[in-house]
Enzyme design. Structure first.
Site, PDB file in Angstrom:
ATOM      1  N   GLU A 100       0.825  -1.198   0.000  1.00  0.00           N
ATOM      2  CA  GLU A 100       0.000   0.000   0.000  1.00  0.00           C
ATOM      3  C   GLU A 100       0.862   1.253   0.000  1.00  0.00           C
ATOM      4  OE1 GLU A 100      -3.845  -1.674   2.432  1.00  0.00           O
ATOM      5  OE2 GLU A 100      -2.278  -0.715   3.589  1.00  0.00           O
ATOM      6  N   CYS A 113       3.436   8.453   1.391  1.00  0.00           N
ATOM      7  CA  CYS A 113       3.998   7.464   2.296  1.00  0.00           C
ATOM      8  C   CYS A 113       4.186   6.181   1.486  1.00  0.00           C
ATOM      9  CB  CYS A 113       3.009   7.282   3.456  1.00  0.00           C
ATOM     10  SG  CYS A 113       3.530   6.127   4.702  1.00  0.00           S
ATOM     11  N   CYS A 120       7.005  -6.977   6.847  1.00  0.00           N
ATOM     12  CA  CYS A 120       8.168  -6.433   7.549  1.00  0.00           C
ATOM     13  C   CYS A 120       8.672  -7.484   8.515  1.00  0.00           C
ATOM     14  CB  CYS A 120       7.772  -5.164   8.326  1.00  0.00           C
ATOM     15  SG  CYS A 120       9.163  -4.320   9.140  1.00  0.00           S
ATOM     16  N   CYS A 124       7.570  -5.304  15.367  1.00  0.00           N
ATOM     17  CA  CYS A 124       7.140  -4.398  16.440  1.00  0.00           C
ATOM     18  C   CYS A 124       5.674  -4.718  16.768  1.00  0.00           C
ATOM     19  CB  CYS A 124       7.289  -2.946  15.991  1.00  0.00           C
ATOM     20  SG  CYS A 124       8.991  -2.539  15.491  1.00  0.00           S
ATOM     21  N   CYS A 127       2.547  -2.497  15.625  1.00  0.00           N
ATOM     22  CA  CYS A 127       2.462  -2.113  14.210  1.00  0.00           C
ATOM     23  C   CYS A 127       1.770  -3.203  13.414  1.00  0.00           C
ATOM     24  CB  CYS A 127       3.872  -1.878  13.659  1.00  0.00           C
ATOM     25  SG  CYS A 127       3.925  -1.597  11.880  1.00  0.00           S
ATOM     26  N   CYS A 354      -0.198   5.862  10.198  1.00  0.00           N
ATOM     27  CA  CYS A 354       1.035   5.193  10.608  1.00  0.00           C
ATOM     28  C   CYS A 354       0.780   3.805  11.167  1.00  0.00           C
ATOM     29  CB  CYS A 354       1.748   5.975  11.700  1.00  0.00           C
ATOM     30  SG  CYS A 354       1.846   7.704  11.392  1.00  0.00           S
TER      31      CYS A 354
HETATM   32  N1  SAH Z   1      10.133   0.414   9.598  1.00  0.00           N
HETATM   33  C1  SAH Z   1      10.173   1.857   9.623  1.00  0.00           C
HETATM   34  C2  SAH Z   1       8.954   2.476   8.977  1.00  0.00           C
HETATM   35  C3  SAH Z   1       7.711   2.088   9.732  1.00  0.00           C
HETATM   36  S1  SAH Z   1       6.244   3.052   9.689  1.00  0.00           S
HETATM   37  C4  SAH Z   1      10.280   2.325  11.063  1.00  0.00           C
HETATM   38  O1  SAH Z   1      10.022   1.544  11.951  1.00  0.00           O
HETATM   39  O2  SAH Z   1      10.623   3.491  11.290  1.00  0.00           O
HETATM   40  C5  SAH Z   1       6.600   4.642  10.277  1.00  0.00           C
HETATM   41  C6  SAH Z   1       6.340   4.927  11.747  1.00  0.00           C
HETATM   42  O3  SAH Z   1       5.046   4.528  12.190  1.00  0.00           O
HETATM   43  C7  SAH Z   1       7.326   4.234  12.651  1.00  0.00           C
HETATM   44  O4  SAH Z   1       7.816   5.171  13.569  1.00  0.00           O
HETATM   45  C8  SAH Z   1       6.476   3.213  13.336  1.00  0.00           C
HETATM   46  O5  SAH Z   1       7.016   2.811  14.571  1.00  0.00           O
HETATM   47  C9  SAH Z   1       5.177   3.957  13.475  1.00  0.00           C
HETATM   48  N2  SAH Z   1       4.045   3.103  13.805  1.00  0.00           N
HETATM   49  C10 SAH Z   1       3.889   1.796  13.513  1.00  0.00           C
HETATM   50  N3  SAH Z   1       2.731   1.331  13.974  1.00  0.00           N
HETATM   51  C11 SAH Z   1       2.114   2.375  14.573  1.00  0.00           C
HETATM   52  C12 SAH Z   1       0.871   2.525  15.233  1.00  0.00           C
HETATM   53  N4  SAH Z   1       0.033   1.490  15.353  1.00  0.00           N
HETATM   54  N5  SAH Z   1       0.563   3.734  15.732  1.00  0.00           N
HETATM   55  C13 SAH Z   1       1.409   4.778  15.589  1.00  0.00           C
HETATM   56  N6  SAH Z   1       2.595   4.695  14.967  1.00  0.00           N
HETATM   57  C14 SAH Z   1       2.951   3.505  14.473  1.00  0.00           C
END
Ligand code: SAH
Length: 362
Positions: A100, A113, A120, A124, A127, A354
Site C-alpha cells: 500500500e 507514504c 516487515c 514491532c 504495528c 502510521c
Molecule cells: N520500519 C520503519 C517504517 C515504519 S512506519 C520504522 O520503523 O521506522 C513509520 C512509523 O510509524 C514508525 O515510527 C512506526 O514505529 C510507526 N508506527 C507503527 N505502527 C504504529 C501505530 N500502530 N501507531 C502509531 N505509529 C505507528
C-alpha cells in the site's frame, strides 16, 4: 491461482542508472539517445504509455516499452478520506503480493507514504505490518512506481484540490527501508536526480524512517545524499524498547541515538525521533524526561521529536495515551529544549495512518 512467489520482479527502466539505460536501449537495437527520450517521458511526463511517446516512431516505442517498462504495480483498490485529500492505494505486484501507499495533500505540500517491503521482519508488536512478517523486498522500480503514480495523479488533477506537485516522500509505509538498503538508496537516487534523469526532488524532502539499524544508518550517512532520517525510538530505556522494537536487543537505545547524532553531523539534517504514545506503556512523565536528557546530552539543535498518537491495530490491547498525558509528555520534552510536534493521524479512518498499513485479503 496466485502466481508463484519466487524470483525477482522483471527489470524496469526505473531500476537502471542513466548509464545502464543507455546500455539497455542499445541492447534492444535502438539508438542511445532514446534513453534520454524515455527518461523524459517517464520522469518528467510521468508516463510509461507508448501512446504518449509521440516523438518516437511507433515500432520503436512499442519495442522499448515492451522491453523496459513491464507493468509492476496494478491498483486493486483506492480509499479516500479527508474530502479526497488523503488517498490510500492497494497495489498488486507482479507476483500477486500486495503493498500500500498513502498520498496526503496539505496546503502547499503533498506527501506520499511509500512501502519499501511487502510485510516487515521487524515484528514491532504495536504495528500492523509488523504482525505479518516479511514477504519480500520491493525492487527499486517497485518503489519508484508508487511515487510515479502518485506524482502523476497529482499533476493530472486527479486528487482533490486541483493539479499539484508531489513535494515530499516518507518511507513510512510497509517495511523497514534500511533492511532493503540497496533498492531504497537506488530509488532515492531516482527521486533526487534532476529531471529528466530523475524526479528532481529535494533530498531534504525525502524521509527514511528506521527502527535503528545502526550499520545501515552509518552507511546512509556516507552516501552524500542528505535525506531526512527518522528514528523510531518509542522508548528511551532498553527494557521497554526491547519489547516495543525487538531489534533493540541488537542495537540499544544509546547506540541508535549515537548513530542518529552522527547522521546529523555528517549531513546537517536534523533528525526526527518517532515516538508512538501508548497509554500506560511508554507515556510516563519520567520517560519524557529521560528522553529529553538523552537527547540534550548529545548536543543542541540536532533533533526534534514527533510523538504519534498510537493507532490501535486490530486485536491490539493497546490504545493511544490520554490527551492530558500526551500534553504533559510534549511539554516535558519542550522544557528540555527539544522541538516537539505531535504527528497528525491523517487517514486513520481508512487504515492509512502510521502503522496501519496491512493489506488484508479481500
Ligand atoms: N520500519 C520503519 C517504517 C515504519 S512506519 C520504522 O520503523 O521506522 C513509520 C512509523 O510509524 C514508525 O515510527 C512506526 O514505529 C510507526 N508506527 C507503527 N505502527 C504504529 C501505530 N500502530 N501507531 C502509531 N505509529 C505507528
Amino acid at each position: 491461482m496466485n502466481a508463484p512467489r519466487r524470483g525477482k520482479p522483471p527489470r524496469h527502466f526505473a531500476d537502471l542508472s542513466p548509464e545502464q539505460r543507455v546500455e539497455a536501449v542499445t541492447a534492444l537495437g535502438e539508438r542511445s539517445f532514446r534513453a534520454k527520450q524515455l527518461a523524459t517521458h517517464y520522469f518528467t511526463h510521468l508516463t510509461a504509455d507508448p501512446a504518449d511517446m509521440t516523438d518516437l516512431p511507433k515500432a520503436t516505442r512499442d519495442a522499448l516499452v515492451e522491453g523496459l517498462f513491464p507493468p509492476l504495480l496494478t491498483p486493486v483498490r483506492t480509499l479516500e478520506a479527508d474530502g479526497g485529500t488523503t488517498v490510500k492505494t492497494l497495489w498488486h505486484l507482479y507476483d500477486g503480493v500486495k503493498v500500500e501507499s498513502v498520498l496526503m495533500r496539505y496546503t502547499g505540500r503533498s506527501t506520499l507514504c511509500v512501502s519499501s517491503q511487502a510485510g516487515c521482519g521487524m515484528a514491532c508488536p504495536f504495528c500492523a505490518t509488523g504482525q505479518q512478517g516479511l514477504t519480500r523486498n520491493l525492487s527499486t522500480a517497485e518503489i519508484v512506481e508508487q511515487v510515479r503514480h502518485a506524482a502523476r495523479s497529482l499533476s493530472r488533477g486527479d486528487i482533490a484540490g486541483g493539479p499539484g506537485r508531489l513535494s515530499n516522500l516518507v518511507f513510512m509505509g510497509m517495511g523497514e527501508p534500511l533492511a532493503n538498503y540497496r533498492a531504497v538508496i537506488d530509488s532515492v537516487r531516482r527521486f533526487v536526480a534532476p529531471t529528466p534523469d530523475g524526479l528532481g526532488m529535494s533530498a531534504r524532502n525525502v524521509t527514511v524512517s528506521t527502527v535503528g539499524l545502526v550499520p545501515a544508518i552509518n552507511k546512509l550517512a556516507a552516501e552524500g545524499i542528505p535525506v531526512t532520517l527518522a528514528l523510531s525510538l518509542h522508548a528511551p530505556d532498553d527494557e521497554l524498547r526491547s519489547e516495543l522494537v525487538p531489534i533493540n536487543t541488537r542495537w540499544s537505545v544509546d547506540e541508535a541515538l549515537d548513530a542518529a547524532r552522527a547522521y546529523f553531523e555528517a549531513t546537517g539534517r536534523r533528525v526526527s525521533i518517532e515516538y508512538a504514545l501508548i497509554k500506560d506503556m511508554n507515556d510516563h512523565a519520567w520517560r519524557a524526561d529521560l528522553l529529553g536528557t538523552k537527547l540534550t546530552s548529545r548536543g543542541k539543535g540536532w533533533v526534534h521529536v514527533n510523538p504519534i498518537p498510537l493507532n490501535p491495530t486490530p486485536g491490539s490491547i493497546w490504545t493511544a495515551s490520554e490527551r492530558s498525558v500526551e500534553a504533559e509528555f510534549v511539554s516535558r520534552l519542550r522544557s528540555h529544549g527539544i522541538p516537539t510536534t505531535v504527528r497528525d493521524t491523517r487517514g486513520s479512518d481508512i487504515d492509512g495512518a502510521c502503522g496501519q498499513l496491512a493489506a488484508e485479503e479481500e
